[in-house]
Scaffold this active site. Sequence first.
Site, PDB file in Angstrom:
ATOM      1  N   CYS A  32      29.308 -53.923  13.408  1.00  0.00           N
ATOM      2  CA  CYS A  32      30.219 -53.754  14.927  1.00  0.00           C
ATOM      3  C   CYS A  32      31.159 -55.120  15.484  1.00  0.00           C
ATOM      4  O   CYS A  32      32.071 -55.065  15.360  1.00  0.00           O
ATOM      5  CB  CYS A  32      29.107 -53.403  15.300  1.00  0.00           C
TER       6      CYS A  32
ATOM      7  N   HIS B 294      25.549 -53.775  20.948  1.00  0.00           N
ATOM      8  CA  HIS B 294      26.432 -53.805  19.707  1.00  0.00           C
ATOM      9  C   HIS B 294      27.009 -54.516  20.458  1.00  0.00           C
ATOM     10  O   HIS B 294      27.596 -54.229  21.648  1.00  0.00           O
ATOM     11  CB  HIS B 294      26.317 -52.051  20.229  1.00  0.00           C
TER      12      HIS B 294
ATOM     13  N   ASN C  46      35.849 -48.598  20.144  1.00  0.00           N
ATOM     14  CA  ASN C  46      34.436 -48.715  19.386  1.00  0.00           C
ATOM     15  C   ASN C  46      34.679 -48.603  17.465  1.00  0.00           C
ATOM     16  O   ASN C  46      35.405 -48.662  16.931  1.00  0.00           O
ATOM     17  CB  ASN C  46      33.643 -47.465  19.380  1.00  0.00           C
TER      18      ASN C  46
END
Length: 455
Positions: A251, A398, A420
């Site tokens: 990520c 994250h 995202n």
Amino acid sequence: MSVCFVFVILSTFVVAALADTPANCTYEDVAGKWIISEGERGHDKTLNCSGFAGLAASTLTVDLYFPDIAVDSVENIGFWTIIYNQGFEIQINGRKYFAFSMFKQSGKNITSYCNETLPGWAHDDSDRDWACYTAQKATAVPAKQHTVSYLDMEIRFTYNRNNRLFIHQINKIQKSWTATEYKQFEKMPMESLIRMAGGQKSRVLSIPKPAPVSKEVLEAVSDLPDAFDWRDFNGINYVSSIRNQGGCGSCYAFASMAMNEARIRIMTNNTQQPVLSPQDIVECSEYSQGCSGGFPYLISGKYAEDFGLVEEKCNPYKGIDGSCSTDHSCGKQYSTKYQYIGGFYGACNEPLMRLNLVKYGPIAVGFQVYQDFMAYKGGIYHHTFLDDKFNPFELTNHAVLVVGYGADPSSGEKFWIVKNSWGNSWGEKGFFRIRRGNDECAIESMAVQSFPILS
Ligand SMILES: *[C@@H]1O[C@H](CO)[C@@H](O)[C@H](O)[C@H]1NC(C)=O
Ligand SMILES: *[C@@H]1O[C@H](CO)[C@@H](O)[C@H](O)[C@H]1NC(C)=O
Ligand SMILES: *[C@@H]1O[C@H](CO)[C@@H](O)[C@H](O)[C@H]1NC(C)=O
Ligand SMILES: *[C@@H]1O[C@H](CO)[C@@H](O)[C@H](O)[C@H]1NC(C)=O
Ligand SMILES: *[C@@H]1O[C@H](CO)[C@@H](O)[C@H](O)[C@H]1NC(C)=O
């Protein structure tokens, strides 16, 4: 929590775990007097420091003061920041020094030696004169131990398969956002869950609270619009397409590429729209841990400044670790002036984030992912705390990209708009909104930006 983001795929949910190194060194552990033992200078950036044994050609003593001031023995003044709980970077007298903090791992036992570093990289500001170094703190810091338990994770993951009641409860107790089941994640085999969970070596740490807001900043934000969205700025979209990191803890690489992609579009009025390669980061960056995590500060910023980013075609995404297979004939996209918003880790706050977002473009953030977040379908997310009741899921970290902000017209609830990297079918077409202004899930505590250099 550590940062980045191992993306652990649950049966029903995608879990983002930050992995990274297992070191757990806080601001208090790192602040103080350090002796830097630097090897021979004069190397180029291909220098490999991983085996550096600390043979010093020169030593440098640097005091790291609150909040970000570094002073060497001849009174040069520079600055420093920790990078989450992983390591620290010092910039002084025309050189930058970055190293991860020392840790040792024995099975599940992790010991952090916050008074020492692993071999790190030193170079001058022009990136030409490299050397390896290690640093030792002049004062004692007690070794710190913690353990990781893969078994616990396995049990939790199993427990969570098809937890319909959990989702039902989320939708029942609040109206701000809705939860759903993501069937596409159910096919993921348990082995890959565990393998990915193995990247989550550290979960930790008190995060700094957002810094106080100065009068100047308050005045500056009063001129900002009430709502702003880089996907629709005067009718034009500057945000690149949603991608899917899959079962790799990358990520941090996706958030970093996404920031650079958007900022290049903004700087060039959309005449340049490169798609940058997260696989290059996963395979080739020594400033991160591949599919086990990393930090946008070190990738969107430091790696992009030192080594440059490449386009997707130079190393297409595979979502697994591997040796560096990037096509070396590809041109590099460099960035500069990378920083935590506010100047150092701990200096961030909501108005500063908005100022930088509107002025320069999207910014990468880290935030704590609780289990309810995985089930997010739409609306303005806030943590429901139902996870605690349904299972004591460990929070993780994250990395994602803030692309805008606004407020709900009827409730007035303020939100960030965030990109995202879990594909288009997750959330609001791959994006989500999350409460703004109260440091929800620590999202206002560690924002990062860097500035692409146009070639
Ligand atoms: C540096 O050397 C280590 C072994 O000492 C090796 O594992 C690593 O791949 C090398 N890194 C690069 C970028 O060549
Ligand atoms: C981990 O630490 C525990 C308690 O300190 C000890 O009993 C155990 O032997 C250690 N395990 C390993 C693999 O070092
Ligand atoms: C760092 O601390 C450990 C104990 O916590 C100690 O054994 C070690 O010698 C220290 N390292 C240095 C360089 O002082
Ligand atoms: C990391 O260190 C901090 C402060 O020293 C401590 O509060 C926290 O519990 C530690 N985390 C782990 C996983 O040991
Ligand atoms: C930016 O692009 C738009 C759409 O192509 C165009 O209308 C506009 O004139 C451009 N602006 C500048 C400053 O070039």
